[in-house]
Design an enzyme around this catalytic site. Structure first.
Site, PDB file in Angstrom:
ATOM      1  N   GLY A   1     -58.937   1.857 -19.624  1.00 54.37           N
ATOM      2  CA  GLY A   1     -59.088   3.154 -18.979  1.00 54.37           C
ATOM      3  C   GLY A   1     -60.205   3.184 -17.961  1.00 54.37           C
TER       4      GLY A   1
ATOM      5  N   GLY B   1     -64.025   8.382 -13.805  1.00 53.33           N
ATOM      6  CA  GLY B   1     -64.011   8.458 -15.258  1.00 53.33           C
ATOM      7  C   GLY B   1     -65.143   7.637 -15.836  1.00 53.33           C
ATOM      8  N   ILE B   2     -65.438   7.841 -17.118  1.00 57.03           N
ATOM      9  CA  ILE B   2     -66.560   7.114 -17.714  1.00 57.03           C
ATOM     10  C   ILE B   2     -66.238   5.641 -17.935  1.00 57.03           C
ATOM     11  CG2 ILE B   2     -67.558   9.184 -18.747  1.00 57.03           C
ATOM     12  CD1 ILE B   2     -66.447   8.277 -21.450  1.00 57.03           C
ATOM     13  N   GLY B   3     -64.952   5.295 -18.044  1.00 55.16           N
ATOM     14  CA  GLY B   3     -64.588   3.887 -18.168  1.00 55.16           C
ATOM     15  C   GLY B   3     -64.922   3.111 -16.903  1.00 55.16           C
TER      16      GLY B   3
ATOM     17  N   LEU C   1     -50.793   1.366 -23.285  1.00 57.08           N
ATOM     18  CA  LEU C   1     -51.233   1.476 -24.671  1.00 57.08           C
ATOM     19  C   LEU C   1     -50.286   2.282 -25.542  1.00 57.08           C
ATOM     20  CD1 LEU C   1     -55.059   1.968 -24.138  1.00 57.08           C
ATOM     21  CD2 LEU C   1     -53.981   0.062 -25.345  1.00 57.08           C
TER      22      LEU C   1
ATOM     23  N   ASN D   1     -61.794   2.641 -24.260  1.00 54.27           N
ATOM     24  CA  ASN D   1     -62.189   3.870 -23.585  1.00 54.27           C
ATOM     25  C   ASN D   1     -60.990   4.752 -23.232  1.00 54.27           C
ATOM     26  OD1 ASN D   1     -64.107   5.523 -21.646  1.00 54.27           O
ATOM     27  ND2 ASN D   1     -62.367   4.848 -20.393  1.00 54.27           N
TER      28      ASN D   1
ATOM     29  N   THR E   1     -51.407   6.209 -28.273  1.00 51.98           N
ATOM     30  CA  THR E   1     -52.247   5.724 -27.177  1.00 51.98           C
ATOM     31  C   THR E   1     -53.701   5.577 -27.582  1.00 51.98           C
ATOM     32  OG1 THR E   1     -50.772   6.838 -25.614  1.00 51.98           O
ATOM     33  CG2 THR E   1     -52.932   6.163 -24.788  1.00 51.98           C
TER      34      THR E   1
ATOM     35  N   SER F   1     -64.986  11.142 -30.272  1.00 46.00           N
ATOM     36  CA  SER F   1     -65.423  12.455 -29.809  1.00 46.00           C
ATOM     37  C   SER F   1     -65.987  13.247 -30.980  1.00 46.00           C
ATOM     38  CB  SER F   1     -64.252  13.229 -29.205  1.00 46.00           C
ATOM     39  OG  SER F   1     -64.600  14.583 -28.968  1.00 46.00           O
TER      40      SER F   1
ATOM     41  N   TYR G   1     -47.014  19.850 -35.172  1.00 41.91           N
ATOM     42  CA  TYR G   1     -47.866  19.361 -34.081  1.00 41.91           C
ATOM     43  C   TYR G   1     -48.646  20.483 -33.409  1.00 41.91           C
ATOM     44  CZ  TYR G   1     -49.224  16.994 -29.739  1.00 41.91           C
ATOM     45  OH  TYR G   1     -49.932  16.464 -28.694  1.00 41.91           O
TER      46      TYR G   1
END
Length: 328
Positions: free
Chosen positions: A32, A37-39, A86, A112, A133, A166, A188
């Protein structure tokens, strides 16, 4: 050397600079890694010091943009791109074959990537999309790459696997084992599915560290609340508004939540990957760049739940793939 005390404000750049010696010579794979993004930020700062950084994602075009952006800043960076889906067991196996064919060992595997918080959807394998995923795909990838990780092990170094989880895991009731193999749309709820997946990340880090008996150290973490492209998705907006993260306009509600920028959001991942102070706490959960096991909900720290999730997930992926323990 006296190591600094990190905090909420610490940036990934600061962490990578601090641990430059630990990063040097290492081969790191990060899932990711799209820009903004943080990745991507994790890959960018690690690439300044590492021997090799493998960036992964589902889009070859996005990976190329990420590679170009990193090399524009760090011309000497050694980057390799790897397309991976993924959400598909076959896609994960295909990507793992590429990595396993590489001549180099793998020192650090960083999970990530995450699916967007979205309405119910089944994957090609009949699994719920978020759980597939965020948990099943990374679990299989880790199992398949375990020989590569074990090949990096020495008397002085233990390879690491990092799961970006998280703090939201604590808002749920833990993994619902009744629907893992047979997802039920009637049960769900999109945000609860996210909480369950993030609980699974924490449990997997605990069980991987335990079952590998010191051969691999795994960690999970809360990166902070960050306004990334995934948070900005239209399909995720309503759920994030319900959680109080986003305001009526779909923008960060800074009056209710303390947000991190992307540089700060990637910092805890880099700590989990390289801080030598973590060697004595395998399976730990990190928040704001430090160990914070006290913040883990009981359902996500329970050893029995961790072992059960491991067993169930192995059944989902088709049984034992690789042992994560290598006789020495």
């Amino acid at each position: 050397m006296v190591l600094p005390t990190f905090s909420f404000e610490t940036t990934a750049e600061e962490v990578a600079t601090t641990f430059a010696e630990e990063i040097q010579g290492k081969n790191v794979l990060i899932t990711g890694t799209s820009q903004n993004g943080i990745g991507f930020e994790t890959a960018r700062v690690i690439a300044k010091h590492a021997n090799l950084v493998i960036i992964t994602g589902y889009s070859e075009e996005r990976l190329r943009l990420s590679e170009d952006a990193i090399k524009k800043e760090v011309s000497s960076a050694k980057i390799e791109r790897l397309v991976i889906n993924l959400s598909s067991l076959a896609g994960v196996r295909k990507a793992a074959n590429v990595v396993n064919a590489h001549s180099l060992p793998l020192h650090v595997l960083i999970h990530n990537a995450a699916a967007p918080i979205a309405p119910f959807k089944l994957t090609v394998d009949g699994l719920e999309s978020q759980f597939a995923t965020d948990h099943v795909g990374p679990f299989l990838f880790t199992k398949l790459l375990s020989p590569k990780l074990l090949a990096a092990r020495t008397t002085d170094y233990t390879p690491r696997v990092v799961f970006v989880s998280s703090s939201g895991h604590a808002l749920g009731t833990g993994v619902d084992f009744d629907v893992l193999e047979h997802p039920d749309p009637a049960k769900y709820h999109l945000s609860d599915a996210y909480f369950q997946a993030k609980s699974a990340n924490i449990l997997t880090a605990i069980e991987l560290s335990r079952s590998s008996k010191g051969a691999i150290n795994a960690y999970s973490l809360h990166p902070g609340v960050i306004y990334t492209t995934m948070v900005a998705r239209e399909e995720s907006r309503a759920a994030l508004q319900d959680l109080g993260m986003l305001g009526p306009e779909g923008l960060p509600d800074e009056a209710r939540i303390q947000w991190k920028n992307i540089a700060q959001g990637a910092a805890t991942t880099v700590v989990a990957a390289f801080d030598p102070r973590l060697n004595d706490t395998p399976g730990a959960y990190l928040n704001d760049c430090v160990v914070a096991n006290e913040l883990v909900a009981a359902h996500s720290s329970d050893a029995a739940n961790a072992a059960k999730l491991w067993t169930v997930t192995e059944k989902i992926i088709g049984g034992e793939v690789h042992s994560v323990v290598q006789p020495r």
